[in-house]
Scaffold this active site. Structure first.
Site, short mmCIF file in Angstrom:
data_model
loop_
_atom_site.label_atom_id
_atom_site.label_comp_id
_atom_site.label_asym_id
_atom_site.label_seq_id
_atom_site.Cartn_x
_atom_site.Cartn_y
_atom_site.Cartn_z
N GLY A 8 0.83 -1.19 0.00
CA GLY A 8 0.00 0.00 0.00
C GLY A 8 0.86 1.24 0.00
O GLY A 8 2.09 1.18 0.13
N ASN A 9 0.23 2.41 -0.12
CA ASN A 9 0.99 3.65 -0.16
C ASN A 9 1.72 3.94 1.15
O ASN A 9 2.81 4.52 1.14
CB ASN A 9 0.06 4.82 -0.50
CG ASN A 9 -0.34 4.83 -1.96
OD1 ASN A 9 0.48 5.06 -2.83
ND2 ASN A 9 -1.61 4.58 -2.23
N ASN A 11 1.64 1.46 4.17
CA ASN A 11 2.12 0.22 4.78
C ASN A 11 2.13 -0.92 3.78
O ASN A 11 1.32 -0.94 2.83
CB ASN A 11 1.25 -0.17 5.98
CG ASN A 11 1.40 0.79 7.14
OD1 ASN A 11 2.51 1.16 7.51
ND2 ASN A 11 0.28 1.23 7.71
N THR A 12 3.00 -1.87 4.02
CA THR A 12 3.03 -3.13 3.27
C THR A 12 2.71 -4.25 4.25
O THR A 12 3.32 -4.35 5.31
CB THR A 12 4.42 -3.36 2.64
OG1 THR A 12 4.66 -2.35 1.66
CG2 THR A 12 4.50 -4.73 1.98
N VAL A 13 1.72 -5.07 3.88
CA VAL A 13 1.31 -6.18 4.74
C VAL A 13 1.77 -7.48 4.09
O VAL A 13 1.55 -7.71 2.89
CB VAL A 13 -0.22 -6.19 4.95
CG1 VAL A 13 -0.60 -7.31 5.92
CG2 VAL A 13 -0.68 -4.85 5.51
N ASP A 109 -5.56 -3.41 -5.17
CA ASP A 109 -6.10 -3.64 -3.83
C ASP A 109 -7.61 -3.78 -3.85
O ASP A 109 -8.18 -4.62 -3.14
CB ASP A 109 -5.68 -2.50 -2.90
CG ASP A 109 -6.02 -1.12 -3.42
OD1 ASP A 109 -6.24 -0.96 -4.64
OD2 ASP A 109 -6.07 -0.17 -2.61
N ASP A 129 -12.42 -0.03 2.44
CA ASP A 129 -11.02 -0.27 2.82
C ASP A 129 -10.42 1.04 3.35
O ASP A 129 -10.28 2.01 2.61
CB ASP A 129 -10.23 -0.77 1.62
CG ASP A 129 -8.80 -1.21 1.99
OD1 ASP A 129 -8.38 -0.97 3.13
OD2 ASP A 129 -8.12 -1.79 1.13
N THR A 132 -4.56 4.49 2.97
CA THR A 132 -4.11 5.86 2.72
C THR A 132 -5.25 6.66 2.10
O THR A 132 -5.52 7.80 2.48
CB THR A 132 -2.88 5.86 1.80
OG1 THR A 132 -1.88 5.03 2.38
CG2 THR A 132 -2.34 7.26 1.63
N THR A 184 -8.16 21.54 22.62
CA THR A 184 -7.86 21.46 21.18
C THR A 184 -7.71 20.03 20.70
O THR A 184 -8.25 19.65 19.65
CB THR A 184 -6.58 22.26 20.86
OG1 THR A 184 -6.78 23.62 21.23
CG2 THR A 184 -6.25 22.19 19.38
#
Length: 258
Positions: A8-9, A11-13, A109, A129, A132, A184
Site C-alpha cells: 500500500g501507499n 504500509n506493506t502487509v 487492492d 477499505d 491511505t 484542542t
C-alpha cells in the site's frame, strides 16, 4: 507455503499461508527506495523470528498500488526465494467481472478485496477499505464489480489539518471521551473521528439507495475497527481481507489449477 505481499501507499502487509490458512502476518512501512537486498534481509529477519525458512515458500503473489517498488520486490523474490512471483494485474484470472468504464483503472487492492469478499461473504456487498485513501466498492447480486468511491484517508485528512493550520498540533487518531471537545486535542479528535464516521455512513447509505438488493457492508484496513465501533452501518470487520484475496487469486492462477 505461500508468501503474499500487499503493497500500500503507507504500509506493506506480508502474510504466509499454509494449507489455505494464514499462519503468519506482519505490517511494515512501505519504502519506495529499498533495494532487493534490503527487502531480502528484512524478510529474513521476520522469517527467522517466526521460525520460518525461505526454502519453505513454494509460491509468491504480490499486489501493489506503488509501481516504483515492484522492480526491487520482483528481483528479491527471484534472488532470495528463487521464485517468479505472480503480480496482480491485467491478464490474471480473478473471476471478477468489472463493470468500470476502463477496468484497467481499478486498483489491485480493490480487485483483491472484492475477490475475497465475494468468496467469504457472498453478494451483494459494499467493501470499505480504510487505507491511505478510503475506498468504497459496490458488488451487485450477480457478483459484478460495479464501481465505487475514493476519498482521502483518515490519516492524510488529519495530516492536512495540522499542516495547514499553524496552531493545530499533530494528534493521535483516537476516540475522544466526548463529542464536545473541551480542549484542542479532543476537539480535533472529535471532528476527525465522528466526521469520518459521518462520511462512511453517508456514502454507504447512498450506495444502498442504488442497490437492487440490500448489500452487506465489509470493512478492512488499519482503522476499520475504530470506525466500526462508532457506526452500525458496518456489518463485518475483516482485517485480513486483502491477504485472503491474494491467496484466492494465487490458487486461480497457479500452474495446473483447473
Amino acid at each position: 507455503m505461500l508468501l503474499v505481499i500487499d503493497v500500500g501507499n503507507t504500509n506493506t502487509v506480508i502474510g504466509v499461508y499454509h494449507d489455505g490458512e494464514l499462519e503468519y502476518h506482519w505490517r511494515i512501512e512501505t519504502s519506495r527506495h529499498k533495494t532487493e537486498d534490503e527487502f531480502g534481509m528484512l524478510l529474513r529477519s521476520l522469517f527467522e523470528h517466526s521460525g520460518l525458512m525461505f526454502e519453505q515458500i513454494e509460491g509468491i503473489i504480490i499486489s501493489s498500488v506503488v509501481p516504483p517498488i515492484m522492480f526491487s520486490l520482483e528481483r528479491m523474490c527471484t534472488k532470495y526465494f528463487h521464485i517468479e512471483p505472480q503480480v496482480v494485474g491485467p491478464g490474471m484470472k480473478t473471476g471478477l467481472n468489472i463493470k468500470y468504464d476502463n477496468p484497467k483503472e481499478v486498483g489491485a487492492d480493490r480487485i483483491v478485496n472484492a475477490v475475497a469478499a465475494i468468496q467469504q461473504y457472498g453478494a451483494p456487498l459494499i467493501v470499505v477499505d480504510f487505507g491511505t485513501a478510503t475506498t468504497y466498492c459496490y458488488i451487485d447480486e450477480n457478483k459484478q464489480y460495479m464501481g465505487g468511491a475514493i476519498a482521502p484517508g483518515i490519516t492524510i485528512s488529519t495530516e492536512a489539518l495540522y499542516s495547514r493550520a499553524a496552531k493545530l498540533p499533530r494528534i493521535e487518531i483516537a476516540r475522544p471521551d466526548n463529542i464536545i471537545g473541551k480542549n484542542t486535542v479532543s476537539a480535533m479528535q472529535s471532528g476527525i473521528l465522528f466526521g469520518y464516521v459521518g462520511q462512511v455512513e453517508g456514502i454507504v447509505k447512498r450506495m444502498k439507495w442504488q442497490a437492487t438488493q440490500e448489500p452487506k457492508v465489509i470493512a478492512t484496513g488499519g482503522l476499520a475497527s475504530l470506525i466500526a465501533n462508532e457506526s452500525d452501518c458496518i456489518d463485518i470487520v475483516d482485517p485480513f481481507l486483502t491477504l485472503k484475496g491474494l491467496e484466492i487469486i494465487y490458487e486461480r492462477n497457479r500452474v495446473g489449477h483447473v
